[in-house]
Enzyme design. Structure first.
Site, PDB file in Angstrom:
ATOM      1  N   HIS A 225       0.810  -1.218   0.000  1.00  0.00           N
ATOM      2  CA  HIS A 225       0.000   0.000   0.000  1.00  0.00           C
ATOM      3  C   HIS A 225       0.847   1.273   0.000  1.00  0.00           C
ATOM      4  O   HIS A 225       0.342   2.357  -0.297  1.00  0.00           O
ATOM      5  CB  HIS A 225      -0.988  -0.002   1.190  1.00  0.00           C
ATOM      6  CG  HIS A 225      -0.388   0.286   2.515  1.00  0.00           C
ATOM      7  ND1 HIS A 225      -0.047  -0.709   3.416  1.00  0.00           N
ATOM      8  CD2 HIS A 225      -0.072   1.450   3.129  1.00  0.00           C
ATOM      9  CE1 HIS A 225       0.435  -0.161   4.515  1.00  0.00           C
ATOM     10  NE2 HIS A 225       0.436   1.156   4.363  1.00  0.00           N
TER      11      HIS A 225
ATOM     12  N   ASP B  38       0.390  -7.727   1.696  1.00  0.00           N
ATOM     13  CA  ASP B  38       0.741  -6.298   1.707  1.00  0.00           C
ATOM     14  C   ASP B  38       2.254  -6.105   1.703  1.00  0.00           C
ATOM     15  O   ASP B  38       2.789  -5.229   2.383  1.00  0.00           O
ATOM     16  CB  ASP B  38       0.113  -5.584   2.909  1.00  0.00           C
ATOM     17  CG  ASP B  38       0.072  -4.073   2.704  1.00  0.00           C
ATOM     18  OD1 ASP B  38       0.223  -3.628   1.554  1.00  0.00           O
ATOM     19  OD2 ASP B  38      -0.098  -3.338   3.695  1.00  0.00           O
TER      20      ASP B  38
ATOM     21  N   SER C 250       4.734   2.856   7.834  1.00  0.00           N
ATOM     22  CA  SER C 250       4.372   1.685   7.037  1.00  0.00           C
ATOM     23  C   SER C 250       5.540   1.255   6.149  1.00  0.00           C
ATOM     24  O   SER C 250       6.139   2.075   5.445  1.00  0.00           O
ATOM     25  CB  SER C 250       3.165   1.996   6.151  1.00  0.00           C
ATOM     26  OG  SER C 250       1.992   2.081   6.905  1.00  0.00           O
TER      27      SER C 250
END
Length: 458
Positions: A121, A151, A225
């Site tokens: 993402h 992910d 992230s």
């Protein structure tokens, strides 16, 4: 008479001597005991040197120094279209003004020649990727491959002799163990936070990806992230991916993809460009009083069937890793490849049994299309639903169909009047229907066994 006086004097003298000795020797000893008991009751605050030494024994500096230069800043540039109603009036739907969108995140160098692992993402829909090292050097990055299910994405920059982090064994981590989160929150480079591992095998409901996260209370914020979760030795034990928050910022817990899963995904992306998924070949059922995973059915022509697993078995271990719940099993299998042989320990009617199972490939049993994961139907489920064909919805990430009430356990009979009897039928429909917006008609059987038809306009 004189004899009696002598005896009295001797007795009196003996009593005096005894009393004197008692007061000088026995009584002080008792008082000393009482004093010792009082001293042994520690107050709430103490300067006890042993306790202070124990408190200072955990040192994060080595891990921080070993990892901070191996975590990079990732900048993702993509192109968006700003809709212009006035222009659409003259030039038609879809006309608009293009503009650039820039997103940022973190990444982890895992080799000296520039391979970088991050979240999918973080780089999704990117037209341009730039990497900034901790020493401020900038590089253009090449996308090697991505895996939405976990992910995870793999990037490559053209550089040599870089700092990098080695993979640790995420299965060996323990709840309560210290962990460091290294990343770039809010564009603040080289940020290190500390916490403990709060839970393992965590399932984030509605996440739509893996179901076996490491949960930690190390502070993770937007921009973290794709960054590293490391142990006190500086080994990579997870890729920071999500936070639990109502505000979008850290409020207590964060979640990381375990390193054993990330490593397996990266190896597949390096070798094949895609990720192959392994399955035992079983269906499971949630039972509240079971510590483990209850096997409701074993699929034909799978490794589980050939090894001898049966309906009613309770899986308690996989390769000697304890399985308490379904997410534990998913986490172990996600780190494996099709063709791998695993040792499955089950409880069968109170007796512990071990089976060597060769893992099957998920594409042989499950396929994905239109945000739906399709799986085959067992004979017992067909009988229960009173149907002869169709495929079961195993998982659904399509929000439009979720709003219709479609969820796991539903059976899809046809799409756009094309009947579905096998996984190959789904592949044929995929070649005819480019995306989910092109689905005009859907026929399903709901969990009550009732048939429902949905047409475009739903």
């Amino acid at each position: 008479m004189k004899q009696n006086i002598k005896l009295f004097v001797v007795a009196l003298l003996g009593g005096f001597i005894s009393l004197t000795l008692y007061n000088r020797l026995i009584t002080p000893e008792r008082q000393q005991v009482n004093q010792t008991e009082t001293v042994n009751h520690f107050p709430v605050y103490t300067n006890n040197s042993k306790l202070v030494a124990a408190e200072n024994s955990v040192d994060f500096t080595t891990a921080a120094e070993a990892t901070v230069n191996a975590v990079v800043h990732v900048t993702n540039t993509s192109v968006g279209v700003q809709q212009d109603p006035f222009s659409q009036l003259f030039f038609g739907q879809g006309y608009g003004r293009e503009y650039k969108r820039v997103g940022t995140g973190s990444g982890v160098l895992i080799s000296p020649d520039g391979y970088i692992i991050t979240n999918n993402h973080v780089i999704d829909n990117a037209t341009d990727l730039e990497i900034v090292l901790n020493n401020k050097k900038r590089y253009k990055a090449e996308l090697i491959g991505t895996d939405k299910a976990t992910d995870i994405a793999l990037l490559k920059i053209d550089a040599e002799d870089l700092h990098y982090i080695t993979f640790g064994d995420s299965d060996a981590t323990k709840i309560g163990e210290w962990a460091l989160a290294v990343g770039n929150p809010y564009n603040l480079t080289s940020t290190v936070t500390a916490g403990i591992i709060s839970a393992k095998g965590r399932d984030l409901e509605g996440d739509g990806r893996i179901e076996s996260y490491i949960q930690t209370d190390a502070a993770v914020n937007p921009g973290n992230s794709g960054g590293a979760l490391v142990n006190t030795r500086g080994e990579l034990i997870g890729i920071n991916t999500a936070i639990s928050s109502q505000t979008g910022s850290f409020v207590g817990y964060s979640f990381a993809v375990p390193s054993n899963i990330a490593k397996r995904v990266v190896e597949d992306l390096m070798e094949n460009g895609t990720v192959k998924r392994a399955v035992l070949g079983i269906s499971t059922e949630l039972k509240e009083d079971v510590n483990g995973v209850y096997v409701s059915e074993v699929s034909e022509n799978t490794g589980a069937k050939k090894a001898g697993l049966q309906s009613g078995d309770i899986i308690t271990k996989l390769d000697n890793n304890t399985i308490h719940k379904f997410s534990d099993l998913v986490g172990q299998l996600t780190a494996k490849r099709p063709g791998d042989q695993v040792l499955v320990t089950v409880n069968r009617d109170g007796i512990t049994k071990d089976f060597k199972v060769k893992l099957s490939e998920i594409n042989d049993m499950i396929t994905e299309a239109f945000g739906i994961q399709f799986g085959g139907l067992s004979d017992s489920y067909k009988k229960k639903m009173n149907i002869n064909s169709g495929l079961m919805v195993k998982k659904i990430n399509n929000r439009g169909l979720q709003k219709l009430g479609i969820r796991p356990g539903y059976v899809i009979l046809s799409i756009n009047n094309q009947k579905i009897n096998s996984l190959s039928d789904v592949e044929k429909i995929k070649s005819l229907v480019e995306n989910e917006e092109d689905i005009n008609k859907l026929v399903v059987v709901n969990l009550n066994g009732d048939r429902e038809t949905f047409s475009r306009g739903w």
